[in-house]
Design a protein around this motif. Structure first.
Motif, PDB file in Angstrom:
ATOM      1  N   THR A   1       0.797  -1.225   0.000  1.00 49.56           N
ATOM      2  CA  THR A   1       0.000   0.000   0.000  1.00 49.56           C
ATOM      3  C   THR A   1       0.832   1.278   0.000  1.00 49.56           C
ATOM      4  O   THR A   1       0.270   2.370   0.014  1.00 49.56           O
ATOM      5  N   VAL A   2       2.148   1.167  -0.019  1.00 53.46           N
ATOM      6  CA  VAL A   2       2.982   2.367   0.055  1.00 53.46           C
ATOM      7  C   VAL A   2       2.707   3.317  -1.110  1.00 53.46           C
ATOM      8  O   VAL A   2       2.486   4.523  -0.928  1.00 53.46           O
ATOM      9  N   LEU A   3       2.723   2.791  -2.317  1.00 53.52           N
ATOM     10  CA  LEU A   3       2.494   3.639  -3.496  1.00 53.52           C
ATOM     11  C   LEU A   3       1.110   4.271  -3.486  1.00 53.52           C
ATOM     12  O   LEU A   3       0.927   5.405  -3.940  1.00 53.52           O
ATOM     13  N   GLU A   4       0.142   3.558  -2.977  1.00 55.42           N
ATOM     14  CA  GLU A   4      -1.239   4.056  -2.961  1.00 55.42           C
ATOM     15  C   GLU A   4      -1.458   5.102  -1.878  1.00 55.42           C
ATOM     16  O   GLU A   4      -2.174   6.083  -2.084  1.00 55.42           O
ATOM     17  N   TYR A   5      -0.833   4.921  -0.724  1.00 55.24           N
ATOM     18  CA  TYR A   5      -1.138   5.752   0.439  1.00 55.24           C
ATOM     19  C   TYR A   5      -0.234   6.976   0.606  1.00 55.24           C
ATOM     20  O   TYR A   5      -0.680   7.990   1.141  1.00 55.24           O
ATOM     21  N   PHE A   6       1.026   6.892   0.192  1.00 56.24           N
ATOM     22  CA  PHE A   6       2.008   7.896   0.607  1.00 56.24           C
ATOM     23  C   PHE A   6       2.637   8.614  -0.580  1.00 56.24           C
ATOM     24  O   PHE A   6       2.954   7.996  -1.601  1.00 56.24           O
ATOM     25  N   ASP A   7       2.858   9.910  -0.431  1.00 55.63           N
ATOM     26  CA  ASP A   7       3.504  10.681  -1.493  1.00 55.63           C
ATOM     27  C   ASP A   7       4.998  10.861  -1.247  1.00 55.63           C
ATOM     28  O   ASP A   7       5.732  11.295  -2.128  1.00 55.63           O
ATOM     29  N   HIS A   8       5.456  10.519  -0.029  1.00 52.60           N
ATOM     30  CA  HIS A   8       6.866  10.645   0.316  1.00 52.60           C
ATOM     31  C   HIS A   8       7.264   9.392   1.095  1.00 52.60           C
ATOM     32  O   HIS A   8       6.472   8.900   1.905  1.00 52.60           O
ATOM     33  N   THR A   9       8.451   8.882   0.864  1.00 50.26           N
ATOM     34  CA  THR A   9       8.872   7.638   1.519  1.00 50.26           C
ATOM     35  C   THR A   9      10.323   7.741   1.990  1.00 50.26           C
ATOM     36  O   THR A   9      11.191   8.232   1.264  1.00 50.26           O
ATOM     37  N   LEU A  10      10.539   7.240   3.211  1.00 52.20           N
ATOM     38  CA  LEU A  10      11.875   7.115   3.776  1.00 52.20           C
ATOM     39  C   LEU A  10      12.178   5.632   3.915  1.00 52.20           C
ATOM     40  O   LEU A  10      11.471   4.912   4.619  1.00 52.20           O
ATOM     41  N   LEU A  11      13.204   5.153   3.223  1.00 51.01           N
ATOM     42  CA  LEU A  11      13.659   3.772   3.344  1.00 51.01           C
ATOM     43  C   LEU A  11      14.779   3.737   4.373  1.00 51.01           C
ATOM     44  O   LEU A  11      15.799   4.428   4.213  1.00 51.01           O
ATOM     45  N   LEU A  12      14.579   2.914   5.415  1.00 45.72           N
ATOM     46  CA  LEU A  12      15.496   2.920   6.554  1.00 45.72           C
ATOM     47  C   LEU A  12      15.955   1.511   6.890  1.00 45.72           C
ATOM     48  O   LEU A  12      15.149   0.584   6.956  1.00 45.72           O
ATOM     49  N   ASN A  13      17.242   1.366   7.099  1.00 48.58           N
ATOM     50  CA  ASN A  13      17.784   0.149   7.692  1.00 48.58           C
ATOM     51  C   ASN A  13      19.022   0.549   8.504  1.00 48.58           C
ATOM     52  O   ASN A  13      20.150   0.527   7.999  1.00 48.58           O
ATOM     53  N   ARG A  14      18.740   1.014   9.709  1.00 46.17           N
ATOM     54  CA  ARG A  14      19.744   1.551  10.647  1.00 46.17           C
ATOM     55  C   ARG A  14      20.307   2.889  10.206  1.00 46.17           C
ATOM     56  O   ARG A  14      20.732   3.693  11.020  1.00 46.17           O
ATOM     57  N   THR A  15      20.299   3.142   8.917  1.00 44.48           N
ATOM     58  CA  THR A  15      20.632   4.448   8.373  1.00 44.48           C
ATOM     59  C   THR A  15      19.699   4.693   7.196  1.00 44.48           C
ATOM     60  O   THR A  15      18.953   3.796   6.779  1.00 44.48           O
ATOM     61  N   VAL A  16      19.702   5.886   6.676  1.00 44.95           N
ATOM     62  CA  VAL A  16      18.793   6.211   5.574  1.00 44.95           C
ATOM     63  C   VAL A  16      19.333   5.618   4.277  1.00 44.95           C
ATOM     64  O   VAL A  16      20.444   5.941   3.848  1.00 44.95           O
ATOM     65  N   ILE A  17      18.522   4.766   3.661  1.00 50.71           N
ATOM     66  CA  ILE A  17      18.873   4.196   2.354  1.00 50.71           C
ATOM     67  C   ILE A  17      18.429   5.144   1.247  1.00 50.71           C
ATOM     68  O   ILE A  17      19.158   5.382   0.280  1.00 50.71           O
ATOM     69  N   ALA A  18      17.236   5.687   1.387  1.00 54.21           N
ATOM     70  CA  ALA A  18      16.716   6.653   0.413  1.00 54.21           C
ATOM     71  C   ALA A  18      15.592   7.445   1.061  1.00 54.21           C
ATOM     72  O   ALA A  18      14.911   6.958   1.966  1.00 54.21           O
ATOM     73  N   ASN A  19      15.385   8.655   0.577  1.00 54.74           N
ATOM     74  CA  ASN A  19      14.361   9.534   1.134  1.00 54.74           C
ATOM     75  C   ASN A  19      13.923  10.499   0.046  1.00 54.74           C
ATOM     76  O   ASN A  19      14.744  11.225  -0.516  1.00 54.74           O
ATOM     77  N   GLY A  20      12.631  10.461  -0.298  1.00 60.69           N
ATOM     78  CA  GLY A  20      12.159  11.352  -1.341  1.00 60.69           C
ATOM     79  C   GLY A  20      10.758  11.009  -1.783  1.00 60.69           C
ATOM     80  O   GLY A  20      10.067  10.203  -1.141  1.00 60.69           O
ATOM     81  N   PRO A  21      10.288  11.604  -2.888  1.00 58.13           N
ATOM     82  CA  PRO A  21       8.960  11.282  -3.416  1.00 58.13           C
ATOM     83  C   PRO A  21       8.819   9.780  -3.642  1.00 58.13           C
ATOM     84  O   PRO A  21       9.753   9.126  -4.122  1.00 58.13           O
ATOM     85  N   THR A  22       7.675   9.235  -3.287  1.00 59.33           N
ATOM     86  CA  THR A  22       7.486   7.783  -3.313  1.00 59.33           C
ATOM     87  C   THR A  22       7.763   7.183  -4.686  1.00 59.33           C
ATOM     88  O   THR A  22       8.406   6.131  -4.791  1.00 59.33           O
ATOM     89  N   GLU A  23       7.316   7.832  -5.745  1.00 58.88           N
ATOM     90  CA  GLU A  23       7.492   7.248  -7.077  1.00 58.88           C
ATOM     91  C   GLU A  23       8.967   7.180  -7.466  1.00 58.88           C
ATOM     92  O   GLU A  23       9.352   6.399  -8.346  1.00 58.88           O
ATOM     93  N   GLN A  24       9.818   7.970  -6.825  1.00 61.73           N
ATOM     94  CA  GLN A  24      11.252   7.931  -7.111  1.00 61.73           C
ATOM     95  C   GLN A  24      12.004   6.971  -6.192  1.00 61.73           C
ATOM     96  O   GLN A  24      13.019   6.390  -6.578  1.00 61.73           O
ATOM     97  N   VAL A  25      11.505   6.812  -4.963  1.00 58.51           N
ATOM     98  CA  VAL A  25      12.213   6.041  -3.942  1.00 58.51           C
ATOM     99  C   VAL A  25      11.769   4.585  -3.891  1.00 58.51           C
ATOM    100  O   VAL A  25      12.572   3.684  -3.642  1.00 58.51           O
ATOM    101  N   PHE A  26      10.504   4.333  -4.156  1.00 63.83           N
ATOM    102  CA  PHE A  26       9.945   2.992  -4.010  1.00 63.83           C
ATOM    103  C   PHE A  26      10.218   2.182  -5.280  1.00 63.83           C
ATOM    104  O   PHE A  26       9.331   1.904  -6.085  1.00 63.83           O
TER     105      PHE A  26
END
Length: 249
Positions: free
Chosen positions: A198-223
């Motif tokens: 549901t990430v693409l459907e629900y959110f316009d911004h996404t932070l990918l995290l695994n102990r540190t930031v892997i990616a952070n930005g608009p969902t369509e670019q990050v997901f």
């Protein structure tokens, strides 16, 4: 103005690093998902930002200012499992706690405060449960009550820790409708989220995290496949919004 800015955040438990060199910014007015595997530090990140956990280092600003627990412009919805639901209070009183930043802890709620609390109950489909003891409510109903409490706080930035966990489809729809309404009003909502479907459907911004930031930005670019693979590792299977199963290996 950024809703949230974090620089060089580090958190350790018993000298073991849980979050390392976290650098991120979240734009104002966004609906943001914090996504990552179990043990990635998602809940820890929120708690460290809000001063609920001691951090080894880091600078935190919310709406351009250092965060203070007294800041009524910041709302927090914890994981349902972390709440003592045996506390002897009813649903309406729990919601009214969200107004204390406006009315003060030692003053009685006004008619306006009570009206706002009842409106929030109605909005989340809980109008008939105002006098019900919270321990008598189902898990989904309890979650709605905590969301109603956040709603009446009328904050500018909300942090929510897995609000969709353990709720039925009807409650999930009520929750996402509320989050979209908050975004429409210009609020910023930051959500620890576990359901990749549901990430693409629900959110316009996404932070990918695994102990540190892997990616952070608009969902369509990050997901994306590559960034999710980097975040989760191994083989990752999830379903796209169109219903097609995708396997990443």
């Amino acid at each position: 103005m950024e809703a949230l800015n974090v620089k060089d955040l580090q958190v350790a438990y018993d000298r073991k690093a849980v979050l390392e060199q976290v650098e991120l910014s979240i734009p104002k007015g966004s609906l943001t998902a914090i996504v990552g595997p179990n043990g990635a530090g998602k809940s820890t990140l929120i708690k460290a930002i809000l001063g609920m956990l001691k951090r080894s280092s880091g600078q935190i600003s919310i709406l351009g200012k250092p965060y203070s627990p007294k800041n009524r412009n910041v709302g927090y919805v914890p994981q349902r499992g972390s709440v003592d639901w045996d506390f002897p209070t009813n649903a309406l009183d729990v919601i009214l706690m969200g107004r204390y930043g406006h009315i003060g802890w030692f003053k009685r709620p006004s008619k306006q405060d009570i009206m706002l609390a009842k409106e929030a109950l109605h909005k989340l489909g809980m109008a008939d449960y105002a006098d019900r003891q919270i321990r008598q409510l189902s898990g989904g109903q309890q979650q709605r009550i905590f969301l109603a409490r956040a709603l009446v706080q009328d904050a500018e930035v909300y942090f929510m820790d897995e609000p969709f966990v353990g709720v039925d489809a009807k409650t999930e729809k009520a929750i996402i409708d509320l989050l979209r309404e908050l975004k429409h009003k210009g609020k910023t909502v930051i959500v620890v989220h576990h359901d990749l479907q549901t990430v693409l459907e629900y959110f316009d911004h996404t932070l990918l995290l695994n102990r540190t930031v892997i990616a952070n930005g608009p969902t369509e670019q990050v997901f994306t496949k590559d960034l999710l693979q980097k975040t989760y590792g191994g083989t990752l299977a999830f379903f796209s919004p169109t219903g097609d199963k995708r396997v990443m290996s």
